[in-house]
Design a protein around this motif. Structure first.
Motif, PDB file in Angstrom:
ATOM      1  N   PHE A  53      24.816 122.725  29.816  1.00  0.00           N
ATOM      2  CA  PHE A  53      24.569 121.757  28.330  1.00  0.00           C
ATOM      3  C   PHE A  53      23.506 121.334  27.920  1.00  0.00           C
ATOM      4  O   PHE A  53      23.640 120.875  27.163  1.00  0.00           O
ATOM      5  N   THR A  56      22.586 124.027  25.677  1.00  0.00           N
ATOM      6  CA  THR A  56      23.379 123.756  24.341  1.00  0.00           C
ATOM      7  C   THR A  56      23.025 123.000  23.918  1.00  0.00           C
ATOM      8  O   THR A  56      22.741 123.419  22.402  1.00  0.00           O
ATOM      9  N   GLY A  60      20.714 124.167  20.201  1.00  0.00           N
ATOM     10  CA  GLY A  60      21.590 122.713  18.953  1.00  0.00           C
ATOM     11  C   GLY A  60      20.281 122.230  18.064  1.00  0.00           C
ATOM     12  O   GLY A  60      20.043 122.332  16.723  1.00  0.00           O
ATOM     13  N   ASP A  72      22.154 129.178  17.468  1.00  0.00           N
ATOM     14  CA  ASP A  72      23.631 128.327  17.904  1.00  0.00           C
ATOM     15  C   ASP A  72      24.146 129.799  18.699  1.00  0.00           C
ATOM     16  O   ASP A  72      24.989 129.591  19.350  1.00  0.00           O
ATOM     17  N   ALA A  75      24.043 128.401  22.264  1.00  0.00           N
ATOM     18  CA  ALA A  75      24.124 127.188  22.141  1.00  0.00           C
ATOM     19  C   ALA A  75      25.927 127.494  22.892  1.00  0.00           C
ATOM     20  O   ALA A  75      26.790 126.542  23.066  1.00  0.00           O
ATOM     21  N   VAL A  76      26.185 127.792  21.707  1.00  0.00           N
ATOM     22  CA  VAL A  76      27.962 128.106  22.039  1.00  0.00           C
ATOM     23  C   VAL A  76      28.304 128.492  23.307  1.00  0.00           C
ATOM     24  O   VAL A  76      29.514 128.909  24.142  1.00  0.00           O
ATOM     25  N   SER A  78      26.452 128.636  25.824  1.00  0.00           N
ATOM     26  CA  SER A  78      26.458 128.423  27.343  1.00  0.00           C
ATOM     27  C   SER A  78      27.172 127.165  27.382  1.00  0.00           C
ATOM     28  O   SER A  78      27.858 126.523  28.657  1.00  0.00           O
ATOM     29  N   ALA A  79      27.354 126.796  26.378  1.00  0.00           N
ATOM     30  CA  ALA A  79      29.380 125.606  26.682  1.00  0.00           C
ATOM     31  C   ALA A  79      29.619 126.003  27.251  1.00  0.00           C
ATOM     32  O   ALA A  79      30.804 125.625  28.115  1.00  0.00           O
ATOM     33  N   TYR A 121      33.054 118.796  26.611  1.00  0.00           N
ATOM     34  CA  TYR A 121      32.769 119.428  26.245  1.00  0.00           C
ATOM     35  C   TYR A 121      33.530 120.397  25.778  1.00  0.00           C
ATOM     36  O   TYR A 121      34.188 122.242  24.957  1.00  0.00           O
ATOM     37  N   TYR A 124      34.355 120.017  22.465  1.00  0.00           N
ATOM     38  CA  TYR A 124      32.829 120.389  21.325  1.00  0.00           C
ATOM     39  C   TYR A 124      33.388 121.439  21.136  1.00  0.00           C
ATOM     40  O   TYR A 124      32.827 122.507  20.056  1.00  0.00           O
ATOM     41  N   ARG A 128      33.876 123.580  17.104  1.00  0.00           N
ATOM     42  CA  ARG A 128      33.522 124.494  16.771  1.00  0.00           C
ATOM     43  C   ARG A 128      34.505 125.337  15.954  1.00  0.00           C
ATOM     44  O   ARG A 128      34.214 125.928  15.146  1.00  0.00           O
ATOM     45  N   GLY A 145      26.691 118.762  20.252  1.00  0.00           N
ATOM     46  CA  GLY A 145      26.241 118.540  21.790  1.00  0.00           C
ATOM     47  C   GLY A 145      24.800 117.807  21.767  1.00  0.00           C
ATOM     48  O   GLY A 145      25.081 117.552  23.112  1.00  0.00           O
TER      49      GLY A 145
END
Lengths: 223, 226, 225
Positions: A53, A56, A60, A72, A75-76, A78-79, A121, A124, A128, A145
């Motif tokens: 996180f 992310t 971000g 990005d 980020a996605v 890893s989330a 999350y 989150y 998206r 994020g």
């Protein structure tokens, strides 16, 4: 595409070895017995979830600064991994709790924080999903994020205070300085192998996202 | 006239270069270039769905182009124009009265609220000033929307279908007000399918068809009606 | 026009629109009343137990109502695309965030106090003079909730499935606010001034964090392009 690369083999091998060592080679904990072995999954999952996180958040912020979709994608990816690891943390924590306290869920502050993190999350990823425009999705997700991650300490401390007012924490937890050296070594080894797996999955997931973007943004300039 | 004219108004020019906009798998604009300066009125003609609205929103900065760019220049370096838009919608709060809507916009733009009633008068909707805008006819709402736009004292007016839904007299009024804005040194860009009416005030027209520019026509300033 | 003046003008617009349309408050009160009765029924008829549950009841009702209010206020701006008009005219767009925080906070504070009165009647709460501390507490907790809500509403404003997405994105972020609000009001009702102050401080920290984040990110979050 389905071929597994050398780093993938390495990560898989490391994970297999540490799990086997954790299950069979390392002696059982004196107080808790065999059930304590779940620590070798529970603790690395939790640490890696927080790391994921954090990645992310960082990715971000980098996206907002550079407007480069590569960030990005990190980020996605890893989330999503963080969400899986949070789920694993909660599940193993509950099993461990059932075995030691006789209850699946005892509102332990760390587990409760992790559970709240899980829903944040999940939000989150849902956010998206509901934004069509690619860049807009990246931008709004980066903002969410950031808010989500900076909220983590607040969640943790409020849960801690809330518990404190009701009953003091009574659980023996890993990280205790009295923990046996051999157990500690195995714990660190499992954190290391989980990290390798995280990095490998992250890499694969980012590649997948890049492929999707290439299809989605065929008409856009590179970036 | 004092409301619309400001001799100190700086000069601005906009240039949209090779703008393309893609929504999903729909191409709204393809390689569109336009330019216009203060004191000019560019009319973008085209049928519904030709990309006029998208073009206006891109010039306003409300929609990012997929490719290409919009550049603003000014005779005072570094100065950004104040851009006002009257889009498809009227940008009004239904529960506020006409005068409240116009006064709020003026206030947020840092202008004197008392101009609101004058502006409504210029657009011949002052009789409805105290009524909530949701109770007004489409034509009246449109004119209140234009009054709201003028109340913010924009350097650039972007107006989407200024004559749609208006009767002859109201359309004449709106045309006159837009022409005055042009003469007062504002940059005016309108999108319309009513080419006959816009030719009375435009300094240049372009025709947009299926997201592409087909023809461009300049109109001599002397020929313009004010 | 400076940031504060613009924010106040926008908040005043929200309140004026709502006073005339009464949609946000009507739906929020209806939702809060239903939540209060439902949770009351679930808690059983034992009066002591219901009294102990009162702060949680009020706050659950409040959270759901806040979603309704926030969504409605946002739609005031989205109907007829008044949003684009504001976006272009404001030299400092953070005024839109601040204005929404102010109007939301006022709504939520009034709603919370109304809920406390309803809870006092329905649940037979023994409201001593100490309970007056609920008034500033309602104002503070409403402000905290508003700072987070105004930002999240801006994030989801034109996303698909907005009615579903808003609670999913917002409620988990409001968990600390919920916890602090429930605990602070419990402490007030039990005359534990020290605990109440601690939790009020927690609310203040959250309000500072969320408003800071809101001011920093609003323009990025709400930008229509």
């Amino acid at each position: 595409m389905s071929r597994i690369s050398p780093p993938g083999w390495l990560a898989g091998l490391a994970l297999t070895v540490t799990i086997l060592v954790g299950l069979f080679a390392v002696p059982a904990d004196a107080a808790q017995g065999d059930v304590q072995r779940i620590m070798y999954v529970h603790v690395p999952s939790a640490w890696l979830a927080y790391l994921a996180f954090f990645v992310t958040l960082a990715a971000g912020l980098l996206f907002l600064r550079r407007q480069d979709l590569r960030f990005d994608r990190v980020a996605v990816a890893s989330a999503e991994i963080g969400l899986v690891l949070t789920g694993l943390t909660i599940a193993t924590g509950a099993i461990w709790g059932k075995a030691t306290w006789g209850k699946w869920w005892d509102w332990d502050p760390r587990l409760t924080t992790t559970a709240i993190l899980f829903v944040i999350y999940a939000g989150y990823l849902l956010l998206r999903q509901s934004i069509v425009d690619r860049r807009r999705r990246a931008r709004l997700a980066a903002v969410f994020g950031t808010v989500a991650f900076l909220n983590v300490p607040i969640v943790h401390f409020s849960v801690l205070w809330w518990r404190g007012l009701h009953q003091p924490p009574t659980v023996i937890r890993p990280g205790d300085p009295t923990i046996d050296h051999l157990l500690l070594a195995e714990l660190l080894a499992s954190v290391a192998s989980f990290t390798l797996v995280y990095l490998w999955v992250l890499r694969r997931r980012v590649d997948l996202e890049a492929t999707r973007d290439a299809a989605e943004l065929a008409l856009e300039p590179a970036g | 006239m004092v409301l619309l004219h400001s001799p100190l108004r700086p000069h601005f020019a906009v240039r949209a270069a090779a703008v393309t906009k893609v929504f999903g798998d729909t191409i709204a604009l393809w390689d569109v270039s336009i330019d216009c300066g203060s004191g000019g009125l560019l009319a973008v003609h085209g049928a519904n769905g030709s990309g006029k609205t998208t073009l206006l929103r891109i010039v306003a900065g409300l929609t990012a182009p997929t490719r290409g760019r919009v550049a603003w220049t000014s005779d005072s370096p570094g100065l950004r124009p104040r851009i006002g838009l009257l889009g498809h919608a009227n940008h009004l709060f239904d529960e506020l009265t006409a005068i409240e809507n116009v006064a709020l916009a003026a206030r947020l733009a840092g202008r004197d609220e008392t101009i609101a009633i004058d502006l409504l008068g210029r657009l011949a909707v002052d009789a409805n000033a105290a009524r909530r805008t949701r109770d007004l006819s489409a034509g009246s709402r449109r004119r209140v929307g234009l009054a709201r736009l003028l109340a913010t004292d924009p350097d650039v007016l972007l107006v989407d279908e200024p004559f749609a839904g208006l009767d002859e007299r109201a359309a004449d009024t709106v045309g006159r007000v837009l022409g005055e804005a042009r003469d007062a040194g504002r940059l005016v860009l309108i999108a319309t399918h009513d080419g006959a009416r816009s030719r009375l005030i435009a300094t240049r027209t372009v025709e947009l068809r299926a997201g592409r520019i087909r023809t461009t026509e300049s109109i001599a300033t002397e020929a313009l009606a004010t | 026009m400076n940031l504060a003046a613009a924010a106040i003008a926008l908040a005043r617009k929200d309140l004026l629109v709502e006073l005339r349309a009464r949609q946000a408050i009507a739906s929020a009160v209806a939702l809060a009343a239903v939540a209060l009765v439902l949770v009351g029924l679930a808690g059983g008829p034992d009066p002591d137990r219901l009294r102990a549950l009162a702060p949680a009841l009020v706050w659950i009702a409040l959270l759901y109502a806040s979603i309704a209010v926030a969504d409605r206020l946002e739609r005031i701006d989205r109907a007829d695309d008044a949003f684009s008009g504001l976006w272009l005219v404001l030299p400092d767009r953070r005024a839109m965030y601040l204005g929404r925080v102010i109007s939301l906070a006022i709504f939520l504070a009034v709603l919370q106090l109304t809920l406390w009165m309803a809870a006092a009647l329905l649940l037979d709460l023994p409201l001593a003079i100490d309970a007056l501390a609920l008034v500033p507490l309602a104002a503070l907790s409403a402000l905290t909730a508003a700072t987070a809500t105004a930002l999240v509403v801006a994030l989801v404003a034109d996303a698909g499935h907005r009615p579903l997405l808003l609670p999913v994105a917002l409620l988990p972020l409001l968990v600390p606010t919920f916890l602090a609000g429930v605990q602070a009001s419990s402490a007030v009702l039990d005359s534990r001034a020290g605990d109440a102050a601690t939790w009020a401080a927690a609310l203040l920290i959250e309000a500072a964090l969320f408003s800071g984040l809101g001011l920093l990110t609003y323009e990025t979050a709400a930008s229509p392009d």
